[in-house]
Design a protein around this motif. Structure first.
Motif, PDB file in Angstrom:
ATOM      1  N   SER A   1     -19.630  49.618  -1.136  1.00  0.00           N
ATOM      2  CA  SER A   1     -20.964  49.481  -0.556  1.00  0.00           C
ATOM      3  C   SER A   1     -20.905  49.618   0.964  1.00  0.00           C
ATOM      4  N   ALA A   2     -19.810  49.148   1.548  1.00  0.00           N
ATOM      5  CA  ALA A   2     -19.657  49.257   2.998  1.00  0.00           C
ATOM      6  C   ALA A   2     -19.488  50.718   3.400  1.00  0.00           C
TER       7      ALA A   2
ATOM      8  N   PHE B   1     -22.882  52.252   3.178  1.00  0.00           N
ATOM      9  CA  PHE B   1     -23.733  51.850   4.296  1.00  0.00           C
ATOM     10  C   PHE B   1     -23.390  52.670   5.539  1.00  0.00           C
ATOM     11  N   ASP B   2     -22.121  52.775   5.824  1.00  0.00           N
ATOM     12  CA  ASP B   2     -21.696  53.545   6.996  1.00  0.00           C
ATOM     13  C   ASP B   2     -22.082  55.016   6.873  1.00  0.00           C
ATOM     14  N   ALA B   3     -21.912  55.537   5.665  1.00  0.00           N
ATOM     15  CA  ALA B   3     -22.236  56.952   5.450  1.00  0.00           C
ATOM     16  C   ALA B   3     -23.729  57.197   5.652  1.00  0.00           C
ATOM     17  N   LEU B   4     -24.559  56.255   5.149  1.00  0.00           N
ATOM     18  CA  LEU B   4     -26.006  56.396   5.311  1.00  0.00           C
ATOM     19  C   LEU B   4     -26.375  56.353   6.799  1.00  0.00           C
ATOM     20  N   SER B   5     -25.766  55.413   7.513  1.00  0.00           N
ATOM     21  CA  SER B   5     -26.054  55.304   8.937  1.00  0.00           C
ATOM     22  C   SER B   5     -25.626  56.587   9.659  1.00  0.00           C
ATOM     23  N   ALA B   6     -24.431  57.044   9.320  1.00  0.00           N
ATOM     24  CA  ALA B   6     -23.926  58.258   9.975  1.00  0.00           C
ATOM     25  C   ALA B   6     -24.815  59.454   9.656  1.00  0.00           C
ATOM     26  N   ALA B   7     -25.236  59.544   8.399  1.00  0.00           N
ATOM     27  CA  ALA B   7     -26.078  60.666   7.987  1.00  0.00           C
ATOM     28  C   ALA B   7     -27.381  60.669   8.771  1.00  0.00           C
TER      29      ALA B   7
ATOM     30  N   LEU C   1     -22.555  49.661  -9.173  1.00  0.00           N
ATOM     31  CA  LEU C   1     -23.359  50.866  -8.929  1.00  0.00           C
ATOM     32  C   LEU C   1     -24.811  50.502  -8.650  1.00  0.00           C
ATOM     33  N   ALA C   2     -25.314  49.533  -9.398  1.00  0.00           N
ATOM     34  CA  ALA C   2     -26.694  49.090  -9.200  1.00  0.00           C
ATOM     35  C   ALA C   2     -26.867  48.550  -7.774  1.00  0.00           C
ATOM     36  N   LYS C   3     -25.848  47.838  -7.336  1.00  0.00           N
ATOM     37  CA  LYS C   3     -25.898  47.283  -5.983  1.00  0.00           C
ATOM     38  C   LYS C   3     -25.914  48.409  -4.949  1.00  0.00           C
TER      39      LYS C   3
END
Lengths: 329, 448
Positions: A191-192, A195-201, A227-229
């Protein structure tokens, strides 16, 4: 399909890469050659002898479906449909019967919603999920290659932090394709990474993010909840994300594929299937059962090991391939 | 949901019950069902035919023994035949060579690399000194994966370095094993399709170079009809000596086991039962036959329980039970040992399906988290509270709830179940042999 921004885009792609289409046929054919000749011969003989449809022909037909991993229920349903349609006009030849079966198969495939155009969002997030060894990491790379070829900026997230070497594997692909990758250490919280990938994207303004997740058996409740998380985190950071969750399914999978699909739809919100390893002798017929029971569409098929060996799913070609139609010609 | 083989056959036998002898009609009905159930268990069509023919021969000629009903007679025949097909006894590895060489081959994604590491670990625990050769140069980072796994299990891995020819890597690995005094060499090869002649020639060259005593075909337990074709392809190209069946911890019926064994004529030597390096076991044909038939794998369950529950604490617990002194602390200990046995789901898979156990099907029925939550609640209590739960008043409960991230209602439920259990123990003081913790452990599932 859904990755291509619009229908024109799809057209472009088709025109630009005729090799992909012939490639699909050529590669699938190679494997198909081995199996159905025998059954079709039997089928032909039975038809010739009885000059019409009879139970032995239907039985052969059903066997053809069963040996393609369609599953007993779906094979039975398809055979029934053919029986009731053929019953009206007897004296069908084998080609006519096969034609009927092809139509029935395409009907099953058409019963699922057709994948629409790619959602018009600034950042399109795709999760890749599936059981161990189905080919998620390779498929992630292949999808990234397609996106890049379509002229969009891509980012990969190495969220399979569990399997040894998985991050390295995706890194190798990323280097080969020249696309950036967000990665943490092995054993890190997926999940971390997400999160980082989403921020970077978001920060880099990329158009498409592919998230490679760890393989998990659909029976492991805790892992399915992980996966749900991850879905919740994606939705919190990017409205509507993940826009696509692809179940990567090995074509050699048997009946269990249906159960896999069911659980991945329930727990991970799978929206489509990528059928991998179709270049072997396996037919992946379980997707018919998945269509029939879950209305979950197949979006792509994997037909080899290199980056461009991923092609959009084409129902009629697949139906023919399933019955070994190419062999007859 | 697909009916299990056991459900179906039991269904057939229910219909047959009360009959004095097997008529043709009975046999035909039974065989249609057996054929269908085998197909639903992913046994490949040619194998199904071969198998049912064999049973038919035996069943038709069989005189039903006096003490058996026709149903029991067919059960016996099916089960015996299934066992015979899966291999009579435990198959062992040939480790005669100096070093003993074992090669792992199979399709992409079947689990060769993981199995190589698991096998190395297992042999290490048996006193061998394995070296694993990373000869999969096709899949990106396959070498990296093996190196990492090798570090985890404390087994050296021979890396290809700059070499690009897997045959050469395997040969160098063998030399390295000889030089460093390793007595076992495990060669991990790249996944390949049986119809890819070029790659099949390559794997033949690898085995020719290192002359393995064991060539193990790694097969995914979830494989469908294709199992026969791929197994036949590998068996034709290579001198297979056995099979490793992977991913058996899922809910696939595992018919592939039958297909692969029938096609290659080689025994299954090991099964992969989970993601961790120690999740690797010897194959037991008996258990597999029972599991496929839906009779449950009770032997494995018993072994697991025996391996994890240590005798001392069990005796202590029994004594406490006898005196009615069972406290929440003891309960916690119990939960911990249950957790050691592995995921509850996998344990439940071992139980016979059908009948009373039917309700347990599916992961929804097992809430692993309930176990964690219960442990957390007990952990959040003071030693005094654990010993004397009756002192838990409103404010103490609130504190425990806050500490464990649960609610007062959940604490109350736990206490109530604990009280019920104690009462049960007191009344059963004389006769109690084992404790049914299921009601307490799974309040969200079985208990409620």
């Amino acid at each position: 399909m859904r990755y291509l921004a619009s229908s024109e885009m799809a057209e472009d792609r088709k025109d630009a890469a005729p090799g992909a289409r012939t490639g699909f046929f050529a590669k699938v054919k190679r494997g198909l050659f081995m199996t159905h000749t025998e059954i079709l011969e039997k089928l032909g003989t039975a038809v010739k002898e009885s000059l019409g449809i009879d139970e032995s022909v239907l039985a052969s037909l059903e066997e053809a479906l069963l040996s393609a991993d369609v599953g007993a229920d779906t094979a039975d349903a398809l055979t029934r449909s053919v029986r009731s349609r053929a019953g009206a006009s007897r004296r069908q030849d084998v080609e006519a019967l096969k034609e009927l079966l092809l139509e029935e198969i395409e009907k099953v495939i058409a019963s699922a919603p057709r994948p629409g155009p790619r959602a018009d969002v600034p950042l399109f997030v795709t999760f890749l999920v599936g059981v161990n060894g189905s080919g998620k990491t390779t498929t992630t790379a292949k999808l990234a290659a397609r996106e890049k070829a379509a002229g969009r900026a891509v980012l990969l997230a190495a969220a399979d932090t569990f399997r040894a070497g998985a991050i390295e594997q995706l890194q190798t692909w990323a280097d080969r394709l020249g696309v950036p990758l967000v990665r943490h250490r092995e054993g890190a919280d997926p999940s971390a990474v997400l999160f980082d990938a989403l921020s970077a994207a978001k920060a880099r303004g990329v158009a498409t993010l592919f998230v490679d997740t760890a393989g998990r058996l659909h029976t492991k409740k805790n892992l399915m909840e992980e996966l749900a998380k991850m879905r919740r985190i994606a939705a919190r950071e990017v409205p509507g994300a993940p826009h696509e969750t692809l179940l990567v399914l090995d074509a050699t999978t048997g009946i269990n594929g249906l159960e896999q699909a069911r659980r991945f739809v329930e727990a991970a919100g799978a929206t489509g299937v990528v059928l991998t390893k179709l270049d072997g002798s396996a037919r992946g017929g379980i997707v018919l059962a998945i269509y029939r029971e879950l209305k979950l569409p197949v979006l792509y098929v994997g037909v080899g090991e290199s980056a461009d060996d991923l092609v959009p799913f084409e129902p009629s070609e697949y139906a023919k391939a399933l019955l070994g139609d190419d062999v007859a010609h | 949901m697909f009916e299990s083989l056991g459900d179906r056959i039991q269904g057939v036998f229910k219909e047959l019950r009360g009959e004095g002898h097997l008529t043709d009609f009975h046999i035909e009905t039974a065989f249609r069902e057996i054929r269908l159930s085998l197909l639903e268990a992913d046994v490949a069509l040619p194998v199904v035919k071969q198998f049912t023919e064999k049973i038919r021969e035996k069943a038709v000629g069989a005189k039903v023994a006096q003490q058996l009903s026709p149903a029991q007679e067919i059960t016996r025949i099916v089960r015996d035949e299934l066992r015979a097909l899966l291999g009579g006894e435990n198959a062992t590895l040939d480790l005669q060579g100096k070093p003993a060489v074992i090669a792992l081959v199979g399709l992409q994604g079947s689990g060769k690399t993981t199995s190589a590491a698991k096998l190395a670990r297992l042999l290490k625990t048996r006193g061998r000194y394995p070296l694993v050769v990373a000869a999969d140069l096709a899949r990106p980072a396959a070498v990296q994966q093996l190196v990492t796994l090798g570090r985890q299990i404390g087994v050296p891995v021979f890396e290809p370095g700059k070499r690009t020819d897997p045959v050469e890597v395997a040969r160098e690995g063998l030399r390295e094993a000889r030089q460093t005094g390793r007595d076992t060499l495990i060669v991990d090869t790249a996944g390949r399709l049986h119809i890819d002649e070029e790659l099949m020639a390559q794997v033949r060259a690898i085995t020719a170079a290192v002359e393995p005593q064991e060539v193990l075909f790694v097969a995914d337990a979830m494989t469908g009809q294709d199992a026969v074709k791929s197994a036949a392809g590998f068996a034709a190209a290579l001198p297979l000596t056995g099979i490793v069946l992977t991913k058996t911890d899922g809910d696939a019926r595992g018919g592939a086991a039958l297909s692969v064994v029938a096609t290659t004529g080689k025994p299954i030597k090991f099964v992969g039962v989970g993601e961790k390096p120690e999740d690797f076991e010897a194959f037991h044909p008996d258990r597999m036959a029972s599991r496929i038939l839906g009779l449950g794998d009770v032997m494995t369950l018993i072994e697991k329980v025996e391996a994890t529950v240590d005798a001392d604490s069990a005796r202590k617990l029994a004594a406490k039970t006898a005196t009615g002194e069972f406290t929440l602390e003891d309960l916690k200990e119990q939960l911990a040992s249950m957790k050691k046995m592995g995921p509850l789901e996998s344990l439940i898979d071992l139980l016979p399906k059908g009948g009373a156990m039917k309700a347990l099907k599916g992961p929804q029925s097992v809430d692993e988290r309930a176990l964690v939550r219960t442990t957390a609640m007990i952990d959040s209590m003071t030693p005094d509270e654990r010993r004397h739960p009756q002192i838990l008043n409103g404010s103490r409960k609130k504190r425990v709830a806050a500490g464990s991230g649960t609610s007062v209602a959940e604490i109350n439920r736990l206490l109530k179940q604990y009280q019920q259990m104690r009462r049960l123990m007191r009344t059963a003081r004389k006769g109690v042999r084992g404790l049914d913790l299921s009601r307490l452990v799974l309040p969200g599932g079985r208990g409620s």
